[in-house]
Design a protein around this motif. Structure first.
Motif, mmCIF file in Angstrom:
data_model
loop_
_atom_site.group_PDB
_atom_site.id
_atom_site.type_symbol
_atom_site.label_atom_id
_atom_site.label_comp_id
_atom_site.label_asym_id
_atom_site.label_seq_id
_atom_site.Cartn_x
_atom_site.Cartn_y
_atom_site.Cartn_z
ATOM 1 N N LEU A 16 0.822 -1.212 0.000
ATOM 2 C CA LEU A 16 0.000 0.000 0.000
ATOM 3 C C LEU A 16 0.858 1.264 0.000
ATOM 4 O O LEU A 16 0.474 2.291 -0.555
ATOM 5 N N LEU B 47 -1.682 6.670 1.200
ATOM 6 C CA LEU B 47 -2.711 5.935 0.460
ATOM 7 C C LEU B 47 -4.094 6.509 0.759
ATOM 8 O O LEU B 47 -4.916 6.678 -0.152
ATOM 9 N N VAL C 186 -6.674 8.070 -2.018
ATOM 10 C CA VAL C 186 -8.037 7.558 -2.193
ATOM 11 C C VAL C 186 -9.063 8.673 -2.012
ATOM 12 O O VAL C 186 -9.982 8.854 -2.832
ATOM 13 N N VAL D 184 2.511 1.533 -3.871
ATOM 14 C CA VAL D 184 1.709 1.884 -5.055
ATOM 15 C C VAL D 184 1.804 3.366 -5.405
ATOM 16 O O VAL D 184 2.216 3.719 -6.523
ATOM 17 N N PRO D 185 1.444 4.278 -4.494
ATOM 18 C CA PRO D 185 1.538 5.698 -4.884
ATOM 19 C C PRO D 185 2.959 6.164 -5.137
ATOM 20 O O PRO D 185 3.187 7.038 -5.988
#
Length: 502
Positions: free
Chosen positions: A35, A210, A214, A38-39
């Motif tokens: 997590l 994260l 989102v 990813v970014p």
């Protein structure tokens, strides 16, 4: 009888008595690292000016390839914010097609350095140079990423980035893209910061970055905000393996980029290893093996034409803090990245570039380490000078020139500090006693001659060099010449030389 049965059971299962079950802890930690990754993988690719998928590929290789190799057990590798400046410069200078060649070459150099057992020498680099290098990267990163926040394209050169700040400021407060981008960036930074401080314990391991991505992505979609979003394509079609003809285009500039990538990536990885080793009580990093592992990972990335990798302190610290016990956690994080990009690539297209830019600005700010710099200025001004000079030179020129400048100044500074020479003269009516101590090298030759030439002529001089730790040839000859001159002027001299004159 019970003991014999227990021993037999342990032999059959291969487990020690009271051996901890690490599988659950490693799976949980791998999800946290995934997590976090990813970014960052996406953001580093965008900041480097390459397709988003190439950042994901590097993250996958960092998990599935480097994660399996010996060296470090809990350190996690992937694309790093610290290399964005280097990658963007290399792509602008040589083209995206040469990126694979450069990364492959850097990986092979790293393998050679590791096999030659030179990995531990990276720990000998002056910390002020490394800190200055990171600070310079942080400044360039911040300067470049404020443009996507304002809805503008990032200029290619540092001069253009400074020159465009006025236009950027106007765009941020007058255009719909600028206003929306600034709002999203501020919201993302506030959410990431607040989540870290106020998140409930049950979900505190979920990374704030994260959550910020989102929430802001959802707000962008619901409010139909006029901002640029991530463009996502097929993972396989985005691969950029070097062609045979690309190898024929290798020149001195490309070789320089290869060497720069190798040295910077190696230094960042091994300094990260030193930091991660202080965070846990497990097996410590084997530096040469870790350097080989990083080289293998970069070689694979080069074959795919992906971004270069380093060991990344953000993902590594998240891995340790999430309770990882073995290297399985970092391997699984690579598997989750692969699964995500294959099954749910469309989700990336909802992420605004302004939000990723904000997270990279935050990463750049952390690289500056303002408090550590302020403390260094108070306690060691010469070290602070090397740090600031390195950072400023990187911003003004490029990463290689800035780092080499910092290293050169650090070496000169150390040489001057080591070459401390004390001269103590005691005068009496008919004689002078001169005692020298420390290291008499050519760097202190002007000071030595200045003292000797001020001694009165016609008197007896006792020149005591017995406590000098090192007397180099330049100073030795200077003393001999002065003695001869003093005797020609009707003076007498006796000299006590060091036990070993250099």
């Amino acid at each position: 009888m019970t003991t014999q049965l227990e021993d037999k059971s342990q032999q059959q299962t291969g487990r020690r008595p009271n051996a901890p079950n690490t599988l659950g802890a490693d799976i949980a930690a791998s999800l946290v690292v995934f997590l976090v990754a990813v970014p960052l993988c996406v953001g580093v690719a965008v900041a480097s000016g390459v397709p988003v998928e190439l950042g994901i590929v590097t993250g996958i290789v960092g998990g599935l390839v480097v994660g399996l190799l010996p060296g470090s057990s809990l350190q996690v590798s992937g694309p790093a914010a610290g290399l964005t400046v280097l990658v963007a410069s290399a792509v602008a200078q040589h083209g995206l097609g040469m990126l694979g060649i450069i990364v492959l070459g850097a990986g092979l150099v790293q393998i050679l350095l590791g096999v030659s057992r030179l990995g531990t020498w990276f720990r000998a680099i002056s910390p002020s140079v490394v800190q200055g290098m990171l600070a310079g990267i942080g400044l360039v990163l911040i300067l470049g990423q404020i443009y996507p926040v304002g809805g503008l394209e990032q200029p290619s050169t540092t001069a253009e980035k400074f020159g465009g700040l006025g236009e950027l400021a106007v765009a941020m407060v007058t255009t719909p893209q600028g206003l929306a981008g600034v709002g999203l960036a501020v919201a993302a930074l506030l959410i990431a910061t607040a989540w870290k401080k106020f998140a409930p314990a049950a979900v505190s391991l979920v990374p704030g970055a994260l959550i910020a991505v989102v929430v802001t992505s959802a707000a962008t979609a619901l409010l139909a905000l006029p901002v640029k979003k991530i463009e996502v394509g097929s993972l396989l079609s985005s691969l950029n393996p070097p062609a045979l003809t690309d190898f024929g285009a290798i020149n001195v500039a490309v070789l320089g980029s290869i060497l720069t990538f190798a040295l910077i990536a190696s230094a960042e990885s091994l300094f990260s290893a030193a930091a991660v080793d202080r965070m846990h009580d497990g097996p410590k990093t084997q530096y040469n093996k870790e350097l080989v592992a990083q080289g293998v990972g970069n070689s694979v990335c080069g074959v795919f034409g992906a971004l270069p990798m380093t060991a990344v302190i953000v993902r590594s610290s998240a891995n340790v803090q999430a309770g990882a016990k073995t290297k399985l956690s970092r391997v699984l994080h690579g598997f989750w990245l692969l699964l995500f990009v294959v099954a749910l690539p469309g989700l990336l297209a909802f992420i605004p570039t302004a939000v990723l830019a904000a997270l990279l600005i935050q990463a750049g700010w952390k690289l500056l380490e303002i408090q550590a710099v302020a403390r260094l200025v108070r306690e060691h001004r010469s070290e602070a000078f090397v740090l600031v000079l390195t950072a400023v030179t990187i911003v003004a020129t490029d990463l290689l020139i800035g780092t080499l400048t910092g290293l050169a100044v650090a070496v000169v500074k150390t040489a001057i500090e080591v070459s401390r020479l004390s001269v103590n003269a005691q005068h009496s009516e008919d004689r002078v006693h001169v005692e020298l101590g420390g290291n008499a090298t050519f760097l202190r030759l002007p000071r030595l001659l200045d003292h000797l030439e001020k001694l009165p002529t016609g008197k007896h001089v006792h020149l005591d060099l017995s406590t000098v730790r090192h007397l180099d040839r330049a100073c030795h000859q200077a003393v001999e010449n002065w003695v001869a001159e003093h005797r020609r002027n009707n003076g007498s001299v006796d000299v006590a030389m060091p036990a070993k004159a250099g």
